[in-house]
Design an enzyme around this catalytic site. Sequence first.
Site, mmCIF file in Angstrom:
data_model
loop_
_atom_site.group_PDB
_atom_site.id
_atom_site.type_symbol
_atom_site.label_atom_id
_atom_site.label_comp_id
_atom_site.label_asym_id
_atom_site.label_seq_id
_atom_site.Cartn_x
_atom_site.Cartn_y
_atom_site.Cartn_z
ATOM 1 N N SER A 22 -58.931 -23.454 -69.319
ATOM 2 C CA SER A 22 -59.606 -22.834 -70.468
ATOM 3 C C SER A 22 -61.048 -23.311 -70.663
ATOM 4 O O SER A 22 -61.908 -22.494 -71.015
ATOM 5 C CB SER A 22 -58.792 -23.039 -71.740
ATOM 6 O OG SER A 22 -57.585 -22.324 -71.625
ATOM 7 N N LYS A 71 -46.638 -24.121 -79.343
ATOM 8 C CA LYS A 71 -46.877 -22.705 -79.646
ATOM 9 C C LYS A 71 -46.014 -22.154 -80.791
ATOM 10 O O LYS A 71 -46.424 -21.231 -81.481
ATOM 11 C CB LYS A 71 -46.670 -21.851 -78.395
ATOM 12 C CG LYS A 71 -47.815 -21.948 -77.392
ATOM 13 C CD LYS A 71 -47.541 -21.031 -76.211
ATOM 14 C CE LYS A 71 -48.795 -20.843 -75.379
ATOM 15 N NZ LYS A 71 -48.638 -19.786 -74.375
ATOM 16 N N ASN A 92 -50.916 -18.709 -79.706
ATOM 17 C CA ASN A 92 -51.722 -19.471 -78.742
ATOM 18 C C ASN A 92 -53.193 -19.563 -79.135
ATOM 19 O O ASN A 92 -53.975 -20.188 -78.450
ATOM 20 C CB ASN A 92 -51.594 -18.875 -77.331
ATOM 21 C CG ASN A 92 -52.461 -17.644 -77.150
ATOM 22 O OD1 ASN A 92 -52.650 -16.883 -78.091
ATOM 23 N ND2 ASN A 92 -52.994 -17.456 -75.959
ATOM 24 N N ASP A 109 -51.858 -13.918 -75.426
ATOM 25 C CA ASP A 109 -51.195 -13.738 -74.114
ATOM 26 C C ASP A 109 -50.731 -12.294 -73.967
ATOM 27 O O ASP A 109 -50.875 -11.682 -72.906
ATOM 28 C CB ASP A 109 -49.962 -14.647 -73.993
ATOM 29 C CG ASP A 109 -50.342 -16.121 -73.905
ATOM 30 O OD1 ASP A 109 -51.393 -16.418 -73.304
ATOM 31 O OD2 ASP A 109 -49.591 -16.962 -74.438
ATOM 32 N N GLY A 133 -36.595 -14.222 -66.121
ATOM 33 C CA GLY A 133 -36.904 -15.426 -66.883
ATOM 34 C C GLY A 133 -36.908 -15.150 -68.372
ATOM 35 O O GLY A 133 -37.332 -14.066 -68.821
ATOM 36 N N ALA A 134 -36.399 -16.133 -69.117
ATOM 37 C CA ALA A 134 -36.393 -16.003 -70.577
ATOM 38 C C ALA A 134 -36.937 -17.296 -71.184
ATOM 39 O O ALA A 134 -36.401 -17.836 -72.136
ATOM 40 C CB ALA A 134 -34.981 -15.702 -71.075
ATOM 41 N N GLY A 136 -40.706 -19.626 -72.140
ATOM 42 C CA GLY A 136 -41.766 -19.530 -73.136
ATOM 43 C C GLY A 136 -42.562 -18.231 -73.098
ATOM 44 O O GLY A 136 -42.930 -17.687 -74.138
ATOM 45 N N ALA A 137 -42.826 -17.718 -71.907
ATOM 46 C CA ALA A 137 -43.723 -16.562 -71.785
ATOM 47 C C ALA A 137 -42.995 -15.234 -71.988
ATOM 48 O O ALA A 137 -43.622 -14.211 -72.267
ATOM 49 C CB ALA A 137 -44.372 -16.569 -70.404
ATOM 50 N N TYR A 254 -50.148 -17.591 -61.057
ATOM 51 C CA TYR A 254 -51.371 -17.201 -60.338
ATOM 52 C C TYR A 254 -51.757 -18.207 -59.256
ATOM 53 O O TYR A 254 -52.742 -18.018 -58.547
ATOM 54 C CB TYR A 254 -52.539 -16.980 -61.314
ATOM 55 C CG TYR A 254 -52.788 -18.152 -62.223
ATOM 56 C CD1 TYR A 254 -52.292 -18.145 -63.525
ATOM 57 C CD2 TYR A 254 -53.474 -19.270 -61.773
ATOM 58 C CE1 TYR A 254 -52.490 -19.226 -64.357
ATOM 59 C CE2 TYR A 254 -53.670 -20.358 -62.598
ATOM 60 C CZ TYR A 254 -53.184 -20.331 -63.884
ATOM 61 O OH TYR A 254 -53.380 -21.418 -64.698
HETATM 62 P P1 ATR Z 1 -40.354 -22.619 -70.563
HETATM 63 O O1 ATR Z 1 -41.108 -21.374 -70.173
HETATM 64 O O2 ATR Z 1 -39.472 -22.401 -71.734
HETATM 65 O O3 ATR Z 1 -41.215 -23.798 -70.655
HETATM 66 P P2 ATR Z 1 -39.508 -23.200 -67.887
HETATM 67 O O4 ATR Z 1 -38.779 -24.447 -67.599
HETATM 68 O O5 ATR Z 1 -40.918 -23.095 -67.491
HETATM 69 O O6 ATR Z 1 -39.297 -22.890 -69.417
HETATM 70 O O7 ATR Z 1 -38.681 -21.997 -67.269
HETATM 71 C C1 ATR Z 1 -39.143 -20.692 -67.390
HETATM 72 C C2 ATR Z 1 -38.062 -19.788 -66.846
HETATM 73 O O8 ATR Z 1 -37.788 -20.137 -65.481
HETATM 74 C C3 ATR Z 1 -36.751 -19.850 -67.581
HETATM 75 O O9 ATR Z 1 -36.303 -18.543 -67.699
HETATM 76 C C4 ATR Z 1 -35.862 -20.640 -66.645
HETATM 77 O O10 ATR Z 1 -34.493 -20.315 -66.708
HETATM 78 P P3 ATR Z 1 -33.502 -21.056 -67.750
HETATM 79 O O11 ATR Z 1 -33.772 -20.451 -69.078
HETATM 80 O O12 ATR Z 1 -32.154 -20.745 -67.252
HETATM 81 O O13 ATR Z 1 -33.838 -22.513 -67.684
HETATM 82 C C5 ATR Z 1 -36.373 -20.208 -65.303
HETATM 83 N N1 ATR Z 1 -36.030 -21.179 -64.268
HETATM 84 C C6 ATR Z 1 -36.546 -22.405 -64.101
HETATM 85 N N2 ATR Z 1 -35.978 -22.997 -63.026
HETATM 86 C C7 ATR Z 1 -35.080 -22.117 -62.525
HETATM 87 C C8 ATR Z 1 -34.161 -22.139 -61.403
HETATM 88 N N3 ATR Z 1 -34.105 -23.180 -60.575
HETATM 89 N N4 ATR Z 1 -33.410 -21.050 -61.205
HETATM 90 C C9 ATR Z 1 -33.474 -19.983 -62.005
HETATM 91 N N5 ATR Z 1 -34.311 -19.900 -63.071
HETATM 92 C C10 ATR Z 1 -35.078 -20.955 -63.324
#
Ligand code: ATR
Length: 480
Positions: A22, A71, A92, A109, A133-134, A136-137, A254
């Site tokens: 940033s 956040k 953010n 974002d 993925g579920a 933060g983003a 990215y």
């Molecule tokens: P956050 O965005 O909340 O900081 P993160 O650890 O960066 O979390 O993870 C972002 C996403 O990647 C989440 O959807 C996470 O799945 P979970 O909710 O089941 O933890 C996914 N993710 C991280 N490692 C993973 C893995 N080895 N296999 C599958 N999904 C994974």
Amino acid sequence: MDINGSTRTIGLIGNPVEHTLSPVIHNGLSEAMGISSVYVPWKVEADGLEDAIHGAYELNILGMNVTVPHKNAVMEYLADIDDAARNIGSVNTLVRDDGKHGYIGYNTDMPGLRRQIHEDGISLSGKTVVILGAGGASKAVVYMCLIEGAGKIYLVNRTIGKAGKIAEDMNRLVKSGALSQSEQYPFLNETNKGVYTEYDRVVPISLSEYNKISENDLIVFQATSIGLFPNVNDVVIDDPSFYEKIDTGIDLIYNPAETMFMKLVKAHGGIAYNALKMLLYQGVIAYELWHNVKVPDEIVEDMYVELKRQVYKKDNIVLIGFMGSGKTTFGKELAKVRHMDFVDTDEFIEARAGMSIAEIFAVKGEDEFRRIETETLKELRNQLSNTVLSTGGGMPLRRENALLLKDIGKVLYLNAATQVIYDRVKDDTGRPLLQGTNPYDKICTMMKERRPLYERACDIIVDANSNDLDEALYNIQKVI
Ligand code: ATR
């Protein structure tokens, strides 16, 4: 940057903050916009967040970005929160509001990603979207897909409960009609409202059950942390039958520039993007909120090139300058002493076309030659590393080429006086632009025109007047 008594301060609060890009974006924008403000990172612990926000206000700080892990937590300490940020549940960007004695929270974002997909020509209207993925983003991505009119959104996650919670929140939001109140949502007008609210548009799916998605032409957002540098070969789903269904893939990662997810999408005939533009646009939107300005597109484009260079750190050296400035002679020698490869764009084009530059000019015309130059740069951009690239004299005159050159590496303008240039090229008959009478006058005129463009296109100007190879090389090496 001129820092004085009226310079404004902006910064990032989070933990950790050491690797943020940033400051590159915001200080770069201030420089380009001529606005006196500085942007710095502030590491803030969770239990100091409230004090940090109040302290920032008392210090007359204009605004802040907020990153992990604050956040959500920061929302408690704000004077107000923008509707979209409240709906997404994540802030953010904080914008100072003296009337309200505090900061207003925004989420940039979401519109950042929205601006990226618009620019990349991706339409979500009525499409089936998959979000991997579920974390933060993901909520911002779901929200963006909803307001862009996606028909159905599959939220795929390893931990199904997290996907279920987001889906529930978002479906409730759609049904409540809250989305249509906070912005213009074309898909939720009176006539089609029922169509979109009669079923749950966001459907949670466990990662192990991704093959239940039966639709084709999917638009897939990769929002997990899998594939992030240095784990560049990792991918969350590797089943080819999944990739066969994908029309467009957008990886929120990215770095690397092309993730394994993107490679697989492309290998199965889809189009793939990373989200570096989203990173830039979320910053530009925040910047515009803080300073109440519109950042011109040209400045945004320049900043994108700069950001790519900061992230991907290309190690090439690009030489630009007028004919006879020494791009080839000095370039070859430079490559030799630095153990780099050497590529000359004119030679590259001649080899491809099977004719000389003079012949291309004669047969196809200058416009066609310039077009070939641009295509050449696009091709070389993805291929070159540890290379000295010598370019045709007219190459950087097109803005598109100038941006491509900066994408390839550090751009050095070899600058020499008119007389020096004339002496070097006067006997060379292979230069189409110098044919005819009075070549000296022609050089004078052309240099006057081109000099400002070379200066704008380069990172560093190098004195290339010496005909002594060692001295010329010394001048080049000392600026690298
Ligand atoms: P956050 O965005 O909340 O900081 P993160 O650890 O960066 O979390 O993870 C972002 C996403 O990647 C989440 O959807 C996470 O799945 P979970 O909710 O089941 O933890 C996914 N993710 C991280 N490692 C993973 C893995 N080895 N296999 C599958 N999904 C994974």
